[in-house]
Motif scaffolding. Structure first.
Motif, short mmCIF file in Angstrom:
data_model
loop_
_atom_site.label_atom_id
_atom_site.label_comp_id
_atom_site.label_asym_id
_atom_site.label_seq_id
_atom_site.Cartn_x
_atom_site.Cartn_y
_atom_site.Cartn_z
N ILE A 272 1.86 10.37 8.73
CA ILE A 272 1.39 11.31 9.76
C ILE A 272 -0.06 11.06 10.16
N THR A 273 -0.88 10.53 9.27
CA THR A 273 -2.28 10.24 9.59
C THR A 273 -2.49 8.85 10.15
N ASN A 274 -1.39 8.09 10.28
CA ASN A 274 -1.46 6.70 10.76
C ASN A 274 -2.36 5.83 9.87
N ALA A 275 -2.34 6.11 8.56
CA ALA A 275 -3.16 5.36 7.62
C ALA A 275 -2.75 3.89 7.62
N LYS A 276 -3.74 3.02 7.58
CA LYS A 276 -3.47 1.58 7.52
C LYS A 276 -3.79 1.10 6.11
N ASN A 277 -2.74 0.82 5.35
CA ASN A 277 -2.88 0.47 3.94
C ASN A 277 -2.61 -1.01 3.72
N LEU A 278 -3.51 -1.67 3.01
CA LEU A 278 -3.30 -3.06 2.64
C LEU A 278 -2.22 -3.13 1.58
N LYS A 279 -1.16 -3.93 1.84
CA LYS A 279 -0.01 -4.01 0.95
C LYS A 279 0.18 -5.40 0.34
N GLY A 280 -0.48 -6.41 0.88
CA GLY A 280 -0.32 -7.76 0.37
C GLY A 280 -1.25 -8.71 1.09
N VAL A 281 -1.36 -9.94 0.57
CA VAL A 281 -2.30 -10.92 1.14
C VAL A 281 -1.71 -12.32 1.06
N ILE A 282 -2.20 -13.20 1.94
CA ILE A 282 -2.04 -14.65 1.81
C ILE A 282 -3.45 -15.18 1.57
N GLU A 283 -3.71 -15.67 0.37
CA GLU A 283 -5.07 -15.86 -0.10
C GLU A 283 -5.87 -16.87 0.71
N ASN A 284 -5.32 -18.08 0.89
CA ASN A 284 -6.13 -19.13 1.49
C ASN A 284 -6.46 -18.87 2.96
N TYR A 285 -5.67 -18.03 3.64
CA TYR A 285 -5.94 -17.72 5.04
C TYR A 285 -6.59 -16.35 5.22
N MET A 286 -6.98 -15.71 4.11
CA MET A 286 -7.58 -14.36 4.17
C MET A 286 -6.73 -13.45 5.04
N ALA A 287 -5.41 -13.61 4.91
CA ALA A 287 -4.46 -12.86 5.74
C ALA A 287 -4.04 -11.59 5.02
N ALA A 288 -3.79 -10.55 5.82
CA ALA A 288 -3.43 -9.25 5.27
C ALA A 288 -2.04 -8.84 5.71
N VAL A 289 -1.38 -8.03 4.88
CA VAL A 289 -0.11 -7.39 5.20
C VAL A 289 -0.34 -5.88 5.13
N TYR A 290 0.11 -5.16 6.16
CA TYR A 290 -0.13 -3.72 6.21
C TYR A 290 1.17 -2.94 6.26
N ASN A 291 1.07 -1.65 5.99
CA ASN A 291 2.22 -0.75 6.08
C ASN A 291 2.55 -0.47 7.54
N ASP A 292 3.66 0.23 7.75
CA ASP A 292 4.09 0.57 9.11
C ASP A 292 3.21 1.66 9.70
N PRO A 293 3.08 1.68 11.04
CA PRO A 293 2.29 2.74 11.68
C PRO A 293 3.03 4.07 11.68
N ARG A 294 2.37 5.08 12.22
CA ARG A 294 2.94 6.43 12.28
C ARG A 294 4.20 6.45 13.13
N ILE A 295 5.20 7.20 12.65
CA ILE A 295 6.43 7.44 13.40
C ILE A 295 6.63 8.95 13.53
N ILE A 296 6.76 9.44 14.76
CA ILE A 296 7.03 10.85 15.03
C ILE A 296 8.38 10.95 15.71
N GLY A 297 9.21 11.92 15.29
CA GLY A 297 10.53 11.98 15.87
C GLY A 297 11.23 13.30 15.64
N VAL A 298 12.49 13.31 16.01
CA VAL A 298 13.36 14.47 15.85
C VAL A 298 14.57 14.06 15.03
N SER A 299 15.19 15.03 14.36
CA SER A 299 16.38 14.73 13.56
C SER A 299 17.42 15.82 13.76
N LEU A 300 18.67 15.41 13.69
CA LEU A 300 19.81 16.31 13.74
C LEU A 300 20.67 16.04 12.52
#
Length: 773
Positions: free
Chosen positions: A740-768
């Motif tokens: 809900i806060t659209n937090a961007k969390n570091l979840k993993g890395v590729i070391e030699n390229y200083m690359a980051a993996v992040y969580n999914d962005p905020r999702i707002i919706g309806v349910s039945l």
């Protein structure tokens, strides 16, 4: 959203309305709190018997089916969503939705090799899933999830030095029952989780049909504007991040006599989507904070990271009541095929080509399972008497065989880049491996209750065999890129006993104290993917975990408070670890040992009739203990690109860090999860409700060595749901938000390229949702 998906969604909605009008609603198993003041008892099968959670001498956490559907309603992967929701459990992936890696009390495996083994066993409907792709099978129409922490080698499967995650789906019943939840949200994210079943011939034949449909539109842009060596089309909007998941399961329950029960189950999975997006240079040397976007990348290769898998399987679970004992046989077969391709350098090349035109910092790869087959057979004989003495004995056989292909960058290059230099297309730049893993085990358990004290002991003997053959080596023209002296056919075998002993003392009807000592075993492992770089296989010998825990389980204040607390410690001898070589390829090795200690606490409270509060927390301290073990550090073109905090040495131009005393990777220092549910009655048969959940994760190191960059501390996510239940709980409409806060969390890395993996962005919706029973 495709026209096909829109039409499917409309048909699903019309079906729900039609069923509602007829009075038999397919429905959501609503996440409302139980009625009344007391909390509900939870039944688990941690000892292969139905028992009250508060009376089981094992640290067990439980997530109900409706809780899981709340988490996945926003399109979350049903397995990755467990991370942070259970004390001492962590889940992550750097290969999209087809390769989750599980960690319990810090024990797991960061290896991304398709043949990697894991110390956490996954069991779905009593079937062991060993291969990493099979472990990604989505869970839907689920009854509950049990997380058994610590070694569980006596009664379950194999490779259980860390623990077990056990998924039990809704089974066929002799009364008509069903549930469905349909959600729609941001990025055209849509999910339908449904199941319906009942008798075909009363008391003789029953069925359950279950399904999962998930979709998300692509929402990530590829902004790269230069030439592509493999024909990747860019720049282009909305080309990555989406997925289509379609799963179905049919179960048939036959009860021809009062003594015989046969449950036959078959399932299929059709998945396509985007592999993990690595964000090159998202991490700046000296910090783990990044401002990189989650909605745009600059990939010059890998065709925008596609992946797709098709999985099929079935099982027959038959039991026969012999009177004093029940004989159970579980036969299962699983198969899968598919691929995952990715721009592993996380973006376009940063450095100029070599004088000969070769790319010196480019990377893309593909892993493909051409075919895989896994057979399992378990036979178990267990006492039926609910008296003081209980026993069970059994045997287990496992056979997994696959043909796996790994393709490297030059395999994909296209004609414009084919020239007489090192950038030349090389269609032989791939390897094919044949992996065979067979295992058998015999096991038994006895339990005896004397007044308030119950003593339980179990033992198992396991033989685990691994065999990997290099069927096709990578080539350059007519030159084979594999050392002539390196073996192409590697066999390993592990033969080990494992055991556990526990004692549970019922101090009162509300308080139980327990202690448990358990020994777990994970068989030897072979890493064959390194052959694609012309490197020999690497191997690791068997590891053994000796673990102890003590705990208290309570039901207090007239069952309005349930509180469980466990303290644990373990020592893993010859722990299997995975580092990198100069090509960023996984290298297996054993360290002398790893030690850890920690605690887990779970609390559920009903302070007033319509309010339920839940909380969970875990603490972990882990250390690798081996002064002679080193791990290669982050390096690109001979330069260390991150800030290494461990002592280092340089061997033949390569920098290594001493990892003695470092924590285990992907082992959060602490984890806290909170949830609340509050009902506001409107009429006798309807109510408003609001619920929320929150999780916070402590310091987590993503690699074997300490750095300033490759860790997270304070990751958090929160979700909320506001809805209305009516018609006596048959129907529900709600709005929700995940992250809900659209937090961007570091979840993993590729070391030699200083690359980051992040969580999914905020999702707002309806349910039945709706349900009937």
């Amino acid at each position: 959203m495709t026209n096909t998906f829109r039409i499917s969604a409309l048909l699903i909605g019309a079906s729900l309305l039609a069923m509602g009008g007829s009075g038999t609603a397919l429905a959501q198993d609503a996440a409302a709190a139980p009625q009344g003041d007391a909390l509900s008892d939870i039944v688990v099968t941690a000892n292969r018997r139905e028992e009250n959670l508060q009376k089981v001498p094992v640290s067990v956490a439980v997530i109900s089916g409706n809780q899981l559907r709340n988490y996945t309603g926003g399109g979350d992967d049903t397995l990755l969503t467990l991370a942070g929701r259970v004390p001492s459990l962590y889940v992550e992936s750097t290969t999209g939705r087809i390769f989750p890696r599980f960690y319990i009390r810090g024990l797991g495996n960061i290896d991304f090799y398709l043949g990697a083994s894991q110390p956490v066993t996954i069991i779905q409907d009593d079937v062991v899933l060993e291969h990493v792709v099979l472990k990604s099978n989505p869970v839907y129409d689920v009854n509950q999830v049990e997380v058994l922490r610590g070694p569980q080698g006596s009664l379950f499967g194999r490779n259980t030095t860390a623990g077990i995650i056990k998924f039990d789906t809704a089974r066929p019943t002799q009364t008509w029952q069903g549930q469905a939840q349909a959600t729609y949200g941001t990025y055209n994210t849509a999910t339908l989780d449904a199941g319906i079943g009942g008798p075909i011939v009363q008391d003789k034949i029953a069925f359950r049909l279950s399904g999962l449909v998930q979709h998300r539109d692509n929402y990530v842009d590829n902004t790269y504007t230069g030439p592509s060596a493999d024909g990747t089309v860019s720049p282009k909007k909305d080309v990555m991040g989406g997925f289509d998941e379609k799963d179905v399961r049919l179960q048939l329950l036959l009860t021809p006599t009062d003594r015989l029960s046969i449950l036959a189950s078959g399932h299929a999975r059709d998945y396509s989507g985007t592999s993990t997006l690595f964000l090159r240079n998202a991490l700046t040397k000296g910090t783990n904070v990044s401002n990189a976007s989650r909605t745009s990348v600059a990939f010059d290769e890998a065709d925008n990271n596609p992946q797709a898998y098709h999985t099929y399987g079935g099982s027959v679970n038959a039991s026969y009541d012999l009177g004093v004992a029940k004989l159970t046989s579980i036969t299962a077969y699983e198969t899968t095929h598919g691929y995952s391709r990715g721009d592993t350098d996380g973006g376009f090349r940063q450095l100029p080509l070599t004088a000969a035109g070769g790319c010196i910092d480019c990377g893309e790869s593909q892993g493909r399972i051409r075919r895989l087959g896994q057979w399992t057979q378990e036979v178990r004989l267990a006492s039926q008497d609910d008296g003081a003495f209980k026993w069970q004995v059994g045997g287990f056989y496992f056979d997994s065989r696959d043909i796996t292909e790994f393709d490297q960058r030059r395999y994909f290059l296209t004609a414009p880049f084919v020239a007489a230099n090192s950038n030349t297309n090389n269609p032989g730049n791939y390897v094919v491996l044949h992996d065979v893993n067979t295992s058998w085990a015999g096991f038994g358990q006895i339990s005896y209750t004397l007044d308030k004290l119950t003593i339980t002991g179990g033992a198992r003997y396991t033989e685990d065999r691994k065999h990997t053959t290099l069927l096709q080596a990578a080539t350059t023209g007519t030159t084979v890129n594999f050392p002539a002296t390196a073996p192409r056919d590697v066999k390993l075998v592990g033969k080990e006993p494992s055991w556990d002993v526990s004692a549970l003392y019922a101090a009162s009807s509300a308080i139980s104290l327990y202690a448990r000592v358990a020994d777990g075993f994970r068989g030897p492992t072979i890493q064959g993917r390194s052959a694609v770089f012309g490197s020999p296989f690497t191997t690791a010998n068997s590891e053994k975990n000796l673990s102890g825990e003590v705990g208290i389980k309570t039901k207090l204040l007239d069952d309005r408070v349930h509180f469980n607390l466990t303290g644990f410690g373990y020592r893993v001898k010859n722990i299997q670890l995975n580092g990198n070589d100069a090509n960023g390829n996984g290298v297996l090795f054993n360290a002398r040992k790893a030690v850890a200690y920690g605690a887990e606490a779970e609390l559920e409270v009903r302070p007033v009739r319509n309010l339920t509060l839940s909380a969970g927390a875990s603490y972990l301290h882990s250390e690798i203990k081996d002064k002679n073990v080193y791990a290669q550090v982050c390096a690109l073109n001979g330069q260390v690109v991150c800030t290494v905090l461990d002592p280092t040495i340089v061997v033949r131009g390569t920098t290594y860090a001493q990892i003695n005393g470092d924590p285990l990777p992907n082992a959060p220092k602490y984890n806290i999860n909170l949830s609340a549910h509050y009902d506001i009655p409107v009429t006798a048969s309807s109510k408003l409700f609001i619920e929320s959940d929150f999780n916070l994760q402590g310091y987590t190191q993503f690699v074997l060595y300490k750095t300033l960059e490759f860790n997270s501390n304070g990751n958090f996510e929160a979700g909320a749901k506001l809805g209305y239940d009516f018609a006596g709980g048959k129907y529900q409409v709600a709005v929700f938000a995940r992250n809900i806060t659209n937090a961007k969390n570091l979840k993993g890395v590729i070391e030699n390229y200083m690359a980051a993996v992040y969580n999914d962005p905020r999702i707002i919706g309806v349910s039945l949702g709706a349900r009937f029973r």
